[in-house]
Each structure stands twice: as C-alpha cells, then as structure tokens.
Design an enzyme around this catalytic site. Structure first.
Site, PDB file in Angstrom:
ATOM      1  N   SER A  43       0.853  -1.195   0.000  1.00  0.00           N
ATOM      2  CA  SER A  43       0.000   0.000   0.000  1.00  0.00           C
ATOM      3  C   SER A  43       0.880   1.233   0.000  1.00  0.00           C
ATOM      4  O   SER A  43       2.062   1.172   0.345  1.00  0.00           O
ATOM      5  CB  SER A  43      -0.900   0.031   1.231  1.00  0.00           C
ATOM      6  OG  SER A  43      -0.158   0.416   2.391  1.00  0.00           O
ATOM      7  N   ASP A  44       0.314   2.357  -0.349  1.00  0.00           N
ATOM      8  CA  ASP A  44       1.010   3.625  -0.196  1.00  0.00           C
ATOM      9  C   ASP A  44       0.785   4.111   1.241  1.00  0.00           C
ATOM     10  O   ASP A  44       0.017   3.518   2.008  1.00  0.00           O
ATOM     11  CB  ASP A  44       0.502   4.644  -1.215  1.00  0.00           C
ATOM     12  CG  ASP A  44       1.521   5.728  -1.521  1.00  0.00           C
ATOM     13  OD1 ASP A  44       2.486   5.902  -0.747  1.00  0.00           O
ATOM     14  OD2 ASP A  44       1.361   6.409  -2.545  1.00  0.00           O
ATOM     15  N   TYR A  45       1.426   5.192   1.575  1.00  0.00           N
ATOM     16  CA  TYR A  45       1.442   5.744   2.928  1.00  0.00           C
ATOM     17  C   TYR A  45       0.038   5.948   3.494  1.00  0.00           C
ATOM     18  O   TYR A  45      -0.759   6.696   2.929  1.00  0.00           O
ATOM     19  CB  TYR A  45       2.199   7.070   2.914  1.00  0.00           C
ATOM     20  CG  TYR A  45       2.261   7.772   4.236  1.00  0.00           C
ATOM     21  CD1 TYR A  45       3.111   7.331   5.239  1.00  0.00           C
ATOM     22  CD2 TYR A  45       1.460   8.871   4.491  1.00  0.00           C
ATOM     23  CE1 TYR A  45       3.171   7.971   6.460  1.00  0.00           C
ATOM     24  CE2 TYR A  45       1.509   9.532   5.710  1.00  0.00           C
ATOM     25  CZ  TYR A  45       2.365   9.067   6.683  1.00  0.00           C
ATOM     26  OH  TYR A  45       2.418   9.703   7.894  1.00  0.00           O
TER      27      TYR A  45
END
Length: 180
Positions: free
Chosen positions: A101-103
């Site tokens: 996932s991204d941040y």
C-alpha cells in the site's frame, strides 16, 4: 520495462541489489480532478486497453513490487479492491511479487472512504483484496493488535497471511538481505 530492467540489473561487486516498484496500480494518473488520492472514473475497456499495458510492461520485466493506487476507481478504493489486486494483478497479469500500500492508505479505508468501521476492518479489507505489506508508520502496536484480531476472528485466514509473508521473504531472499 526498460526502467525496471535497468534498475534491477546487477551492479558492481559489493553493491546492493534493488527491486523496482511499479506504481501506482492502476489509474492513478486519471483522477477526475487531477489531484492526488482521488477518484478515477474509468470504463473497464479503457482500463484494460490504455492503462494496464504500461503496468504489464514493468511486471513482465520482473518488477518485485507493485504499489497500489491511493485513490479509487469507479467508487472502489484501490487498496480494498479484490477485483483490481487479485483478479487483474494476480490472475490476469500473473504478478507474483509483493503488493504494497502507499502511505497510510489502509487506514484511509476507514478514515477517508468510510467503507469499514474500524482499523481491523480496514486491514482485513486490504489484506483480503491482495495487499501483502502496508505502509503503516504510526502506532504499529495498533496494527499488530488489529491484524491479530482479524486472524483470531477469521476475518483474515492464516493461509492469506502465509502467502503475504512468503512473498515478502522470497523478495528479501532474492535481494540477498539474509545473512549467509
């Protein structure tokens, strides 16, 4: 593909190996308002014919990781989309590496998209959709408690955890990150 191949090419003796991350899967550049982390409205034939081929090039070239789009596609947050991450990325495109996932995007399933009631629900949705690793940087104890709750309750199967951990360990091994 050329970028992935160049990045992952062996370096001089003693240098670190790296793996490329193909990002942001998929439709990130198509947000309806041009802003980061927003909705894209994509007819499926446009997604298949115009968006996915460039991702396929990087995946076919051997990228070790794919980072998920922070936005949503057709109203479904990409981080929680089984269709996008499992049906398309894993089954159609045959990606075998690590999906990350991204941040803070897993938490966004609860806080921004409101599709789950709590952190445990967000983790279960993302992991079951196909996320193997999440960028969860604040309060890791909350993550651990929530994912253990998900496994204990059956919201996430042990088999799914084993798949994710296996992919992560395989990547670490391929990069030589284990002591000999």
């Amino acid at each position: 593909a050329a970028n992935v191949q160049g990045m992952q090419a062996p370096g001089p003796s003693g240098s670190l190996d790296v793996t490329a991350t193909v990002k942001h899967f998929a439709g990130y550049s198509q947000a309806i308002n041009g802003h980061d982390r927003n909705e894209a409205l994509l007819p499926l034939n446009y997604l298949q014919s115009m968006i996915l081929p460039s991702y396929a090039g990087g995946i076919d070239a051997g990228a070790g990781t794919v980072m998920v789009d922070s936005g949503s596609i057709n109203g479904v947050p990409a981080t929680g989309s089984h269709y996008l991450l499992t049906d398309i990325l894993r089954h159609q495109m045959h990606f075998e590496g690590v999906v990350i996932s991204d941040y803070q995007d897993v938490q966004a399933l609860q806080s921004a998209y409101h599709v789950v009631p709590d952190l445990a629900g967000a983790i279960a949705m993302a992991v079951n959709a196909g996320v193997d690793m999440a960028m969860f940087v604040n309060n890791p104890d909350q993550w651990q408690a929530a994912i253990l709750h998900d496994v204990d309750s059956g919201a996430i199967s042990e088999k799914r955890i084993d798949e994710a951990v296996g992919r992560i360990l395989t990547l670490k091994f391929e990069l030589g990150l284990f002591d000999q």
